[in-house]
Design a protein around this motif. Structure first.
Motif, PDB file in Angstrom:
ATOM      1  N   TRP A  12      36.958 -18.261 -24.865  1.00 20.89           N
ATOM      2  CA  TRP A  12      38.161 -17.520 -25.251  1.00 20.89           C
ATOM      3  C   TRP A  12      38.257 -17.277 -26.753  1.00 20.89           C
ATOM      4  CZ3 TRP A  12      41.588 -15.215 -22.081  1.00 20.89           C
ATOM      5  CH2 TRP A  12      41.485 -15.537 -20.727  1.00 20.89           C
ATOM      6  N   THR A  13      37.328 -17.754 -27.526  1.00 18.39           N
ATOM      7  CA  THR A  13      37.402 -17.689 -28.991  1.00 18.39           C
ATOM      8  C   THR A  13      37.656 -16.266 -29.494  1.00 18.39           C
ATOM      9  OG1 THR A  13      35.954 -19.601 -29.160  1.00 18.39           O
ATOM     10  CG2 THR A  13      36.205 -18.260 -31.133  1.00 18.39           C
ATOM     11  N   ASP A  14      36.892 -15.289 -29.039  1.00 16.75           N
ATOM     12  CA  ASP A  14      37.050 -13.906 -29.516  1.00 16.75           C
ATOM     13  C   ASP A  14      38.387 -13.305 -29.085  1.00 16.75           C
ATOM     14  OD1 ASP A  14      34.586 -14.032 -30.719  1.00 16.75           O
ATOM     15  OD2 ASP A  14      33.527 -13.028 -29.073  1.00 16.75           O
ATOM     16  N   ARG A  15      38.782 -13.555 -27.843  1.00 19.51           N
ATOM     17  CA  ARG A  15      40.057 -12.997 -27.364  1.00 19.51           C
ATOM     18  C   ARG A  15      41.242 -13.616 -28.086  1.00 19.51           C
ATOM     19  NH1 ARG A  15      38.486 -13.243 -21.083  1.00 19.51           N
ATOM     20  NH2 ARG A  15      36.975 -14.662 -21.972  1.00 19.51           N
ATOM     21  N   LEU A  16      41.174 -14.901 -28.376  1.00 17.98           N
ATOM     22  CA  LEU A  16      42.261 -15.540 -29.118  1.00 17.98           C
ATOM     23  C   LEU A  16      42.279 -15.067 -30.570  1.00 17.98           C
ATOM     24  CD1 LEU A  16      42.083 -19.163 -27.666  1.00 17.98           C
ATOM     25  CD2 LEU A  16      43.822 -17.418 -27.183  1.00 17.98           C
ATOM     26  N   ALA A  18      41.575 -12.163 -31.598  1.00 18.11           N
ATOM     27  CA  ALA A  18      42.109 -10.797 -31.612  1.00 18.11           C
ATOM     28  C   ALA A  18      43.632 -10.762 -31.660  1.00 18.11           C
ATOM     29  CB  ALA A  18      41.598 -10.029 -30.395  1.00 18.11           C
ATOM     30  N   LEU A  19      44.289 -11.891 -31.504  1.00 16.91           N
ATOM     31  CA  LEU A  19      45.754 -11.938 -31.536  1.00 16.91           C
ATOM     32  C   LEU A  19      46.299 -11.920 -32.970  1.00 16.91           C
ATOM     33  CD1 LEU A  19      46.405 -14.640 -28.799  1.00 16.91           C
ATOM     34  CD2 LEU A  19      46.389 -12.151 -28.540  1.00 16.91           C
ATOM     35  N   ALA A 171      45.256 -19.915 -22.137  1.00 15.44           N
ATOM     36  CA  ALA A 171      44.674 -18.947 -23.071  1.00 15.44           C
ATOM     37  C   ALA A 171      44.916 -17.520 -22.581  1.00 15.44           C
ATOM     38  CB  ALA A 171      43.184 -19.206 -23.250  1.00 15.44           C
ATOM     39  N   ALA A 172      44.735 -17.280 -21.296  1.00 18.28           N
ATOM     40  CA  ALA A 172      44.977 -15.941 -20.731  1.00 18.28           C
ATOM     41  C   ALA A 172      46.447 -15.572 -20.875  1.00 18.28           C
ATOM     42  CB  ALA A 172      44.554 -15.903 -19.264  1.00 18.28           C
ATOM     43  N   CYS A 175      47.261 -14.601 -24.502  1.00 23.18           N
ATOM     44  CA  CYS A 175      46.756 -13.259 -24.801  1.00 23.18           C
ATOM     45  C   CYS A 175      47.705 -12.203 -24.245  1.00 23.18           C
ATOM     46  CB  CYS A 175      45.352 -13.069 -24.244  1.00 23.18           C
ATOM     47  SG  CYS A 175      44.109 -14.024 -25.131  1.00 23.18           S
ATOM     48  N   ASP A 176      48.202 -12.411 -23.048  1.00 19.59           N
ATOM     49  CA  ASP A 176      49.127 -11.451 -22.438  1.00 19.59           C
ATOM     50  C   ASP A 176      50.489 -11.470 -23.118  1.00 19.59           C
ATOM     51  OD1 ASP A 176      49.843  -9.563 -20.237  1.00 19.59           O
ATOM     52  OD2 ASP A 176      51.230 -11.197 -19.733  1.00 19.59           O
ATOM     53  N   THR A 179      50.731  -9.654 -26.560  1.00 19.78           N
ATOM     54  CA  THR A 179      50.371  -8.236 -26.605  1.00 19.78           C
ATOM     55  C   THR A 179      51.405  -7.378 -27.311  1.00 19.78           C
ATOM     56  OG1 THR A 179      49.083  -8.443 -24.592  1.00 19.78           O
ATOM     57  CG2 THR A 179      49.752  -6.241 -25.194  1.00 19.78           C
TER      58      THR A 179
END
Length: 182
Positions: A12-16, A18-19, A171-172, A175-176, A179
């Motif tokens: 999840w490193t990249d998705r987190l 991006a926040l 983590a998901a 991310c949501d 947004t």
């Protein structure tokens, strides 16, 4: 033989990341966590280099350790390297109590940014306004139906201790929920 350890949120490193800048989220995996049950924690403070909290639902920090008051006789010690179950049990001495290593039970996620409290409010019933939850507050609560220990740090910083089996789900959800602030 030494096993290679992979953090629970490595995928999840990249998705987190991006926040940012609305929210930065960074996992702090593999922290020593000891659940201590005792009615008299005074002897432990000297060994750990940090006093135990005097007020429920708060935490103290010092000497690289943190002590969270989770219940009337229950504390969570997040300890630096070198402090382990035997060290803390020895510090209890003749006091009645127990020490259990619960390190593998949870991972830590540090959140920081101008929208931390806003994002958490989407899934948490605890009032996170600074007047109601000042720095030093810690509570066990549900965040998006996931049991967490929430530590309010200074400013817009919060640490979540989440059970290992729910780390990916959390983590998901983060991310949501973040947004709308991106």
């Amino acid at each position: 033989m030494t096993a290679d350890l992979t953090s629970l949120l490595a995928a999840w490193t990249d998705r987190l990341a991006a926040l940012a800048p609305a929210l930065t989220a960074a996992e702090r995996p593999f922290r020593t966590q000891l659940t201590v049950r005792t009615a008299d924690p005074s002897a432990l403070g000297e060994t750990l280099g940090v006093g135990f909290p005097a007020v429920p639902c708060t935490f103290t920090s010092g000497a690289g350790a943190e002590v969270l008051w989770l219940g009337p006789d229950e504390f969570l010690v997040v300890a630096p390297e070198g402090v382990n179950e035997e060290v803390v049990r020895g510090a209890l001495g003749s006091s009645r109590g127990s020490v259990v290593d619960t390190s593998a039970q949870r991972t830590a996620v540090d959140l920081e940014g101008p929208h931390v409290r806003d994002v958490l409010a989407h899934g948490c019933a605890v009032d996170l306004h600074p007047a109601a939850a000042p720095a030093g507050t810690c509570v066990q609560t549900l965040l998006a139906r996931t049991g967490v220990i929430l530590q309010v740090r200074d400013g817009d910083r919060v640490t979540l201790l989440v059970r290992s089996s729910f780390a990916g789900y959390l983590a998901a959800w983060l991310c949501d929920a973040a947004t709308e602030y991106l």
